[in-house]
Motif scaffolding. Structure first.
Motif, short mmCIF file in Angstrom:
data_model
loop_
_atom_site.label_atom_id
_atom_site.label_comp_id
_atom_site.label_asym_id
_atom_site.label_seq_id
_atom_site.Cartn_x
_atom_site.Cartn_y
_atom_site.Cartn_z
N ARG A 1 2.83 2.58 3.34
CA ARG A 1 3.69 1.42 3.55
C ARG A 1 4.67 1.30 2.39
NH1 ARG A 1 0.60 -2.93 2.77
NH2 ARG A 1 1.83 -3.20 0.90
N ILE A 2 4.16 1.47 1.16
CA ILE A 2 5.03 1.36 -0.02
C ILE A 2 6.10 2.45 0.01
CG2 ILE A 2 5.11 1.59 -2.54
CD1 ILE A 2 2.34 0.32 -2.64
N SER A 3 5.70 3.68 0.32
CA SER A 3 6.66 4.80 0.30
C SER A 3 7.46 4.89 1.59
CB SER A 3 5.91 6.10 0.06
OG SER A 3 5.09 6.38 1.17
N GLU A 4 7.10 4.06 2.57
CA GLU A 4 7.74 4.09 3.89
C GLU A 4 7.68 5.51 4.48
OE1 GLU A 4 11.51 2.49 2.84
OE2 GLU A 4 10.78 0.45 2.76
N PHE B 1 4.08 7.38 -4.02
CA PHE B 1 5.04 8.47 -3.81
C PHE B 1 4.34 9.82 -3.91
CE2 PHE B 1 9.36 6.33 -4.87
CZ PHE B 1 9.10 5.40 -3.88
N ILE C 1 3.28 2.41 -7.37
CA ILE C 1 4.44 2.97 -6.68
C ILE C 1 4.50 4.48 -6.90
CG2 ILE C 1 6.96 2.94 -6.52
CD1 ILE C 1 6.78 0.01 -7.41
#
Lengths: 204, 89
Positions: free
Chosen positions: A19-22, A111, A107
């Protein structure tokens, strides 16, 4: 907080990282694209063997496995290099906006995990999709039977390719929330086009 | 040393992070009894937020550790309230 089992916790973490890195959408799209690549490459290999009249299936399997490994490694390597570069750039631009380093943060971890996950998915999807087409040849060699002719084994392989195309099409249709039949037909068409071109080239 | 009862931080949050999750994580810090994340402004990659924390004796090291590991950048500590009770207003 409810306590989660380690595996469930890992899955939850991976979901959060994606979700963070989409990266979820990217994984879905390229899973289909690379699997499609793998099947189509193998359709080429099997079709080549078929028009050349190869009946030594050990040869087909050897060339097929080598090709599957090559498309797998190609997917893995390509994805890892491009994704790692892309994410590094994104992280740097985020660091600039935030006026701080993001080393060791969630983050950076998100990634990193996304990069590895992408590489694994991009490598495995074409490999598995490609090697599936060799199953009829392997089955024939493991259980030799008088009833199946070489041509039927080739046909079984092409039929499997059709099944994989349809499955990928159904999945694509689900992602796009469009007609699954239509999207399956679109993928199937690519296989048919591939077969026709090879037939024409071989003069068959 | 007297206890920190309330602290107000001016912070930059990466847009990719959910403010809900940050707020939950802050509230999970043992010494924090209430957390409030108030988004002030949204930019292309970051959003500025006013983070208010209240507790009986807030451990700032724990708070900073949570913010740091999440990727939040604390620009400034805008307000600190210490003592035996909060001054109203």
């Amino acid at each position: 907080m409810v306590s989660l089992s380690p595996i469930k916790k890992q899955i939850k973490n991976i979901r959060k990282y994606l979700r963070i890195s989409e990266g979820g959408g990217l994984l879905r799209r390229y899973f289909v694209m690379n699997a499609f690549d793998g099947v189509l490459t193998m359709v080429g290999v099997v079709m080549g063997a078929y028009v050349a009249g190869v009946t030594d299936f050990a040869l087909v399997i050897a060339i097929g496995i080598a090709t599957s490994v090559a498309v797998g490694v190609s997917g893995l390597w390509g994805a890892f290099l491009t994704e790692a570069a892309e994410r590094r750039g994104e992280l740097k631009s985020m660091e600039k906006s935030l006026h701080r380093e993001l080393k060791g943060t969630e983050i950076e971890e998100a990634f990193r995990v996304t990069t590895y996950l992408t590489a694994v998915v991009f490598g495995l999807s074409p490999f598995i999709a490609a090697i599936t087409l060799l199953l009829p040849f392997g089955a024939y060699m493991a259980f030799p039977t008088e009833e199946a002719t070489a041509q039927e084994v080739y046909l079984a392989s092409f039929a499997l390719a059709g099944v994989v195309f349809v499955l990928l099409g159904i999945y694509l249709g689900r992602i796009s929330r469009e007609s699954m039949v239509l999207s399956a037909l679109k993928l199937l068409l690519a296989g048919v086009v591939c077969v026709i071109i090879i037939m024409l080239l071989s003069g068959g | 040393m007297s206890a920190i009862l309330r602290v107000v931080l001016d912070a930059l949050l990466p847009l990719k992070l959910s403010e809900v999750e940050i707020a939950k994580k802050l509230a999970d810090v043992a010494s924090v009894s209430a957390a409030d994340v108030n988004i002030k402004e949204m930019e292309k990659k970051v959003q500025t937020a006013k983070i208010t924390l209240e507790g009986e004796d807030i451990n700032m090291d724990d708070v900073m550790l949570v913010l740091d590991s999440s990727g939040v950048s604390v620009k400034n500590i805008d307000r600190v309230s210490t003592g035996k009770r909060l001054i109203s207003g």
